[in-house]
Design a protein around this motif. Sequence first.
Motif, PDB file in Angstrom:
ATOM      1  N   LEU A 167     -29.652  -7.325  18.617  1.00 47.67           N
ATOM      2  CA  LEU A 167     -29.498  -7.118  20.196  1.00 47.67           C
ATOM      3  C   LEU A 167     -29.751  -8.463  20.609  1.00 47.67           C
ATOM      4  O   LEU A 167     -28.721  -8.955  21.530  1.00 47.67           O
ATOM      5  N   GLU A 168     -30.373  -9.392  20.077  1.00 39.92           N
ATOM      6  CA  GLU A 168     -30.166 -10.791  20.392  1.00 39.92           C
ATOM      7  C   GLU A 168     -28.919 -11.305  20.127  1.00 39.92           C
ATOM      8  O   GLU A 168     -28.369 -12.192  21.068  1.00 39.92           O
ATOM      9  N   ARG A 203     -33.630  -6.054  16.145  1.00 36.08           N
ATOM     10  CA  ARG A 203     -33.929  -6.945  17.267  1.00 36.08           C
ATOM     11  C   ARG A 203     -32.927  -8.115  17.164  1.00 36.08           C
ATOM     12  O   ARG A 203     -32.497  -8.531  17.913  1.00 36.08           O
ATOM     13  N   GLU A 204     -32.667  -8.401  16.038  1.00 37.22           N
ATOM     14  CA  GLU A 204     -31.753  -9.426  15.714  1.00 37.22           C
ATOM     15  C   GLU A 204     -30.346  -9.151  16.243  1.00 37.22           C
ATOM     16  O   GLU A 204     -29.476  -9.921  16.743  1.00 37.22           O
TER      17      GLU A 204
END
Length: 126
Positions: A48-49, A45-46
Amino acid sequence: MRALHRNHEVRKIWQSRHDEPKDLPPLDVPMVQEPVDAERVFEGREMLERALEILKHRPRLKQVLMLRLRDYTLDEIAEKLDVTKERIRQMELQCLNSIRAHLLRDAKEQEARHASIRFQREGLPC
């Protein structure tokens, strides 16, 4: 233990419908997958962000990336954005190259910082 019991049930059902089980795992291999590693999910997720942050000034590339991550096909995205499938493929490649270049540059900068700190600790000139 429950997974092993479930394997037996699945095998019985499969055998009742087919002659020979060819692609079923051995009975001692649990069919239940390992629990999701929360740390890896967070890292994903990190990343992707971070990728979306890199593409913040390129909204169409960002949109292509998000649609591809949601399992849209090139044809579906091309229709949605009213461009050709080849153009979507090019945009996807452009997007990935841009992200890769930013990540490599960040890694090199971080490595240089660590080297500088290490040299300062050891009293060596930078």
